[in-house]
Motif scaffolding. Structure first.
Motif, PDB file in Angstrom:
ATOM      1  N   VAL A   1       1.309  -1.360  -0.112  1.00 16.90           N
ATOM      2  CA  VAL A   1      -0.563  -0.181   0.249  1.00 16.90           C
ATOM      3  C   VAL A   1       0.792   1.248   0.081  1.00 16.90           C
ATOM      4  O   VAL A   1       0.308   1.715  -1.056  1.00 16.90           O
ATOM      5  CB  VAL A   1      -0.463  -0.077   1.256  1.00 16.90           C
ATOM      6  N   SER A   2       2.023   1.034   0.984  1.00 19.51           N
ATOM      7  CA  SER A   2       2.852   2.138   0.982  1.00 19.51           C
ATOM      8  C   SER A   2       3.206   2.303  -0.177  1.00 19.51           C
ATOM      9  O   SER A   2       3.506   3.762  -0.996  1.00 19.51           O
ATOM     10  CB  SER A   2       3.762   2.193   2.238  1.00 19.51           C
ATOM     11  N   ARG A   3       3.805   1.245  -1.141  1.00 20.13           N
ATOM     12  CA  ARG A   3       4.354   1.814  -2.053  1.00 20.13           C
ATOM     13  C   ARG A   3       4.325   2.512  -3.530  1.00 20.13           C
ATOM     14  O   ARG A   3       3.803   3.355  -4.280  1.00 20.13           O
ATOM     15  CB  ARG A   3       5.667   0.493  -2.971  1.00 20.13           C
ATOM     16  N   ALA A   4       2.602   1.394  -3.164  1.00 21.42           N
ATOM     17  CA  ALA A   4       1.657   2.045  -4.805  1.00 21.42           C
ATOM     18  C   ALA A   4       1.518   3.635  -3.824  1.00 21.42           C
ATOM     19  O   ALA A   4       0.899   4.388  -4.491  1.00 21.42           O
ATOM     20  CB  ALA A   4       0.253   1.590  -4.292  1.00 21.42           C
ATOM     21  N   LEU A   5       0.982   4.063  -2.521  1.00 12.90           N
ATOM     22  CA  LEU A   5       0.481   5.073  -2.561  1.00 12.90           C
ATOM     23  C   LEU A   5       2.061   6.361  -2.859  1.00 12.90           C
ATOM     24  O   LEU A   5       1.167   7.564  -3.345  1.00 12.90           O
ATOM     25  CB  LEU A   5      -0.416   5.503  -1.771  1.00 12.90           C
ATOM     26  N   THR A   6       2.944   6.130  -2.682  1.00 11.43           N
ATOM     27  CA  THR A   6       3.652   6.858  -2.884  1.00 11.43           C
ATOM     28  C   THR A   6       4.568   6.920  -4.642  1.00 11.43           C
ATOM     29  O   THR A   6       5.247   7.627  -4.773  1.00 11.43           O
ATOM     30  CB  THR A   6       5.044   6.468  -1.991  1.00 11.43           C
ATOM     31  N   GLY A   7       3.528   6.232  -5.344  1.00 15.06           N
ATOM     32  CA  GLY A   7       4.064   6.165  -6.461  1.00 15.06           C
ATOM     33  C   GLY A   7       5.747   5.340  -7.102  1.00 15.06           C
ATOM     34  O   GLY A   7       5.962   5.389  -8.255  1.00 15.06           O
TER      35      GLY A   7
ATOM     36  N   ALA B   1       7.966   2.097  -7.370  1.00 16.53           N
ATOM     37  CA  ALA B   1       8.482   0.443  -8.025  1.00 16.53           C
ATOM     38  C   ALA B   1       7.981  -0.437  -6.615  1.00 16.53           C
ATOM     39  O   ALA B   1       8.176  -0.276  -5.920  1.00 16.53           O
ATOM     40  CB  ALA B   1       9.468   0.503  -8.475  1.00 16.53           C
ATOM     41  N   GLY B   2       7.960  -1.608  -7.231  1.00 18.19           N
ATOM     42  CA  GLY B   2       6.938  -2.590  -6.358  1.00 18.19           C
ATOM     43  C   GLY B   2       6.456  -3.552  -6.229  1.00 18.19           C
ATOM     44  O   GLY B   2       5.903  -4.200  -5.932  1.00 18.19           O
ATOM     45  N   VAL B   3       5.074  -2.654  -6.499  1.00 19.40           N
ATOM     46  CA  VAL B   3       4.225  -2.983  -7.171  1.00 19.40           C
ATOM     47  C   VAL B   3       3.230  -3.092  -8.756  1.00 19.40           C
ATOM     48  O   VAL B   3       3.992  -2.346  -9.227  1.00 19.40           O
ATOM     49  CB  VAL B   3       2.869  -2.129  -6.546  1.00 19.40           C
ATOM     50  N   SER B   4       2.697  -3.916  -9.110  1.00 17.44           N
ATOM     51  CA  SER B   4       2.257  -4.245  -9.889  1.00 17.44           C
ATOM     52  C   SER B   4       1.256  -3.557 -10.263  1.00 17.44           C
ATOM     53  O   SER B   4       0.212  -3.338  -9.465  1.00 17.44           O
ATOM     54  CB  SER B   4       0.927  -5.410 -10.679  1.00 17.44           C
ATOM     55  N   ALA B   5       1.058  -3.113 -11.771  1.00 20.10           N
ATOM     56  CA  ALA B   5       0.496  -2.023 -12.814  1.00 20.10           C
ATOM     57  C   ALA B   5      -1.316  -2.245 -11.583  1.00 20.10           C
ATOM     58  O   ALA B   5      -1.778  -1.746 -11.076  1.00 20.10           O
ATOM     59  CB  ALA B   5       0.157  -2.070 -13.816  1.00 20.10           C
ATOM     60  N   ALA B   6      -1.600  -3.932 -11.605  1.00 22.70           N
ATOM     61  CA  ALA B   6      -2.925  -4.391 -11.088  1.00 22.70           C
ATOM     62  C   ALA B   6      -2.965  -3.848  -9.925  1.00 22.70           C
ATOM     63  O   ALA B   6      -4.110  -3.278  -9.820  1.00 22.70           O
ATOM     64  CB  ALA B   6      -3.434  -6.077 -12.231  1.00 22.70           C
ATOM     65  N   THR B   7      -2.133  -4.668  -8.650  1.00 25.60           N
ATOM     66  CA  THR B   7      -2.230  -4.451  -8.043  1.00 25.60           C
ATOM     67  C   THR B   7      -2.125  -2.736  -7.324  1.00 25.60           C
ATOM     68  O   THR B   7      -3.255  -2.216  -6.771  1.00 25.60           O
ATOM     69  CB  THR B   7      -0.965  -4.419  -7.580  1.00 25.60           C
TER      70      THR B   7
ATOM     71  N   ILE C   1      -4.971  -0.916  -5.387  1.00 20.54           N
ATOM     72  CA  ILE C   1      -5.222  -0.095  -3.815  1.00 20.54           C
ATOM     73  C   ILE C   1      -5.432   1.348  -3.920  1.00 20.54           C
ATOM     74  O   ILE C   1      -6.312   1.743  -3.104  1.00 20.54           O
ATOM     75  CB  ILE C   1      -3.583  -0.214  -3.910  1.00 20.54           C
ATOM     76  N   TYR C   2      -5.321   1.647  -5.451  1.00 18.10           N
ATOM     77  CA  TYR C   2      -5.998   3.319  -5.520  1.00 18.10           C
ATOM     78  C   TYR C   2      -7.822   3.055  -5.059  1.00 18.10           C
ATOM     79  O   TYR C   2      -7.689   3.804  -4.587  1.00 18.10           O
ATOM     80  CB  TYR C   2      -5.827   3.521  -6.717  1.00 18.10           C
ATOM     81  N   LYS C   3      -8.576   2.135  -6.304  1.00 15.21           N
ATOM     82  CA  LYS C   3      -9.776   2.413  -5.792  1.00 15.21           C
ATOM     83  C   LYS C   3     -10.261   1.457  -4.673  1.00 15.21           C
ATOM     84  O   LYS C   3     -11.231   2.725  -3.912  1.00 15.21           O
ATOM     85  CB  LYS C   3     -10.009   1.187  -6.437  1.00 15.21           C
ATOM     86  N   VAL C   4      -9.964   0.898  -3.505  1.00 23.14           N
ATOM     87  CA  VAL C   4      -9.783   1.198  -2.204  1.00 23.14           C
ATOM     88  C   VAL C   4      -9.750   2.157  -1.008  1.00 23.14           C
ATOM     89  O   VAL C   4     -10.517   2.193  -0.898  1.00 23.14           O
ATOM     90  CB  VAL C   4      -9.176  -0.551  -1.554  1.00 23.14           C
TER      91      VAL C   4
ATOM     92  N   VAL D   1     -12.142  12.544 -21.114  1.00 19.58           N
ATOM     93  CA  VAL D   1     -13.271  11.833 -21.627  1.00 19.58           C
ATOM     94  C   VAL D   1     -13.294  10.102 -22.425  1.00 19.58           C
ATOM     95  O   VAL D   1     -12.195   9.903 -22.485  1.00 19.58           O
ATOM     96  CB  VAL D   1     -12.954  12.587 -23.588  1.00 19.58           C
ATOM     97  N   GLY D   2     -13.806   9.495 -21.766  1.00 20.66           N
ATOM     98  CA  GLY D   2     -14.029   8.141 -21.057  1.00 20.66           C
ATOM     99  C   GLY D   2     -13.331   8.067 -19.869  1.00 20.66           C
ATOM    100  O   GLY D   2     -12.614   8.664 -19.030  1.00 20.66           O
ATOM    101  N   SER D   3     -12.782   6.949 -19.856  1.00 17.51           N
ATOM    102  CA  SER D   3     -11.470   6.261 -18.917  1.00 17.51           C
ATOM    103  C   SER D   3     -10.353   6.749 -18.987  1.00 17.51           C
ATOM    104  O   SER D   3      -9.695   6.435 -19.776  1.00 17.51           O
ATOM    105  CB  SER D   3     -12.307   4.247 -19.250  1.00 17.51           C
ATOM    106  N   ILE D   4      -9.924   7.201 -17.959  1.00 18.57           N
ATOM    107  CA  ILE D   4      -9.073   7.852 -17.946  1.00 18.57           C
ATOM    108  C   ILE D   4      -8.266   6.513 -16.638  1.00 18.57           C
ATOM    109  O   ILE D   4      -9.115   6.271 -15.530  1.00 18.57           O
ATOM    110  CB  ILE D   4      -8.731   8.853 -16.920  1.00 18.57           C
ATOM    111  N   SER D   5      -6.920   6.389 -16.584  1.00 15.23           N
ATOM    112  CA  SER D   5      -6.219   5.106 -15.903  1.00 15.23           C
ATOM    113  C   SER D   5      -6.599   6.539 -14.281  1.00 15.23           C
ATOM    114  O   SER D   5      -5.774   7.397 -14.410  1.00 15.23           O
ATOM    115  CB  SER D   5      -5.132   4.946 -15.969  1.00 15.23           C
ATOM    116  N   THR D   6      -6.425   6.307 -13.289  1.00 17.67           N
ATOM    117  CA  THR D   6      -5.951   6.269 -12.037  1.00 17.67           C
ATOM    118  C   THR D   6      -4.769   7.216 -11.760  1.00 17.67           C
ATOM    119  O   THR D   6      -4.770   8.290 -11.425  1.00 17.67           O
ATOM    120  CB  THR D   6      -6.281   5.462 -10.566  1.00 17.67           C
ATOM    121  N   PRO D   7      -3.745   6.472 -11.706  1.00 12.69           N
ATOM    122  CA  PRO D   7      -2.118   6.985 -12.188  1.00 12.69           C
ATOM    123  C   PRO D   7      -2.349   8.167 -12.359  1.00 12.69           C
ATOM    124  O   PRO D   7      -1.407   9.408 -12.945  1.00 12.69           O
ATOM    125  CB  PRO D   7      -1.080   6.069 -12.104  1.00 12.69           C
TER     126      PRO D   7
END
Length: 346
Positions: free
Chosen positions: A21-27, A29-35, A39-42, A134-140
């Motif tokens: 979670v910490s790695r994902a929220l701080t941007g 590496a070490g976390v897959s794109a799907a994970t 994590i962003y969604k949750v 316009v349309g779906s945009i990725s969370t990052p």
């Protein structure tokens, strides 16, 4: 009062480690794109990103001259999943945005393929009045935009990690109206088709589908394969389907899915509308025997997004808003499924 959302709470709900979670929220590496996306969604659903939101005022919106910006409006138009200006759906949305901006004399900058992690790294925030996606945009990418602290309006997309103004078709009431028309014609056996987790619009249409059946006491005998991840890919989905019993109506999430479905049914020698009916949404297909659809004013979606942007520029700290545009349900009686076909032919 409820305290701030913690890393541990996000980890517990997401079923991952605090480290991830910490790695994902701080941007980092070490976390897959799907994970990372999960994590962003949750985190967004738990309200983590609201911790840093600007304080919203509850009084009357004001025209604040000191908040006015000079510069262009950026239209973020990712060229993925048919989200491009050539699309029969997204193209008119873009045209509506462009027409309104040209009408009021604001310059436009269009980004069509934001493939890099920091797409706005070279853009000066002071040169931009706002961003319309316009349309779906990725969370990052959305979080990257958020660091610029400029107004954002999203068309046909919502992200719990990025609260901002949105403009949608009124998917729920439009599908509810279409389903009510179908029920009034005597149809009672339905299957919904489309990946309901793929877009907020599809999920809202699915909810309206279920709600209408429940309100009329009609059993929901939904095949889960038809609303799962393969629900938008008929070529991948159909080999998995047994179709032991055809519904009277396949209710598709949009006209594109309806078009593919008609083609794939035909390969199984299932004729539409002789053996069943098919409906869609968005009114983008005239080549197939689609019984029902919803006519969406796509240009108006784009125009109203610009109008909302102009309001937001002047009222930066007001609570986010969701605008809903009503569509018109359409039934084409020439493509109706006649339930006593078998009896008539026997």
């Amino acid at each position: 009062m409820r305290g701030k959302v913690t890393i541990q709470e996000i980890a517990d709900m997401a079923g991952v480690s605090k480290f991830a979670v910490s790695r994902a929220l701080t941007g980092k590496a070490g976390v897959s794109a799907a994970t990372r996306e999960m994590i962003y969604k949750v985190a967004g659903q738990l309200g983590y990103f609201k911790n840093n939101e600007p304080k919203r005022f509850s009084g009357e919106p004001q025209e604040q001259a000191d908040r006015k910006r000079s510069g262009t409006i950026v239209i973020l138009f990712p060229n993925i999943r048919y989200q491009n200006k050539e699309s029969v759906y997204w193209g008119p949305v873009f045209d509506g945005i462009s027409a309104r901006l040209n009408q009021i004399g604001i310059d436009i900058m269009t980004l069509t393929e934001p493939s890099h992690d920091n797409v706005f790294a070279l853009v000066k925030p002071e040169a931009i009045q706002g961003v319309i996606t316009v349309g779906s945009i990725s969370t990052p990418i959305l979080l990257d935009i958020g660091r610029l602290n400029i107004p954002v309006v999203m068309v046909d997309h919502i992200d719990p990690a990025f609260p901002c103004d949105t403009v949608f078709t009124d998917n729920f009431s439009c599908m509810q109206n279409l389903m009510t028309k179908l029920v009034s014609k005597g149809y009672r056996k339905f299957q919904f088709v489309g990946n309901i987790s793929d877009a907020q619009s599809y999920f809202e249409r699915w909810l309206a589908f279920r709600t209408t059946l429940e309100s009329y006491g009609i059993a929901l005998n939904q095949d889960p394969l038809l609303i799962g991840p393969d629900g938008d890919d008929m070529y991948k989905l159909f080999p998995q389907l047994e179709l032991k019993e055809l519904p009277e109506v396949f209710v598709c999430a949009n006209d594109t899915t309806a078009q593919y479905l008609v083609d794939e049914l035909g390969k199984r020698e299932i004729s539409v509308p002789r053996d069943c009916a098919v409906t869609g949404f968005d009114n983008t297909c005239e080549s197939h025997p689609i019984l029902g659809t919803v006519d969406v004013n796509k240009e108006l979606l784009g125009m109203r997004a610009v109008d909302q942007m102009l309001w937001r520029i002047q009222n930066h700290d007001s609570a986010v808003e969701k605008k809903l545009i009503q569509g018109d349900p359409i039934l084409r009686e020439q493509y109706a499924y006649v339930r006593d076909n078998d009896a008539a032919s026997g």
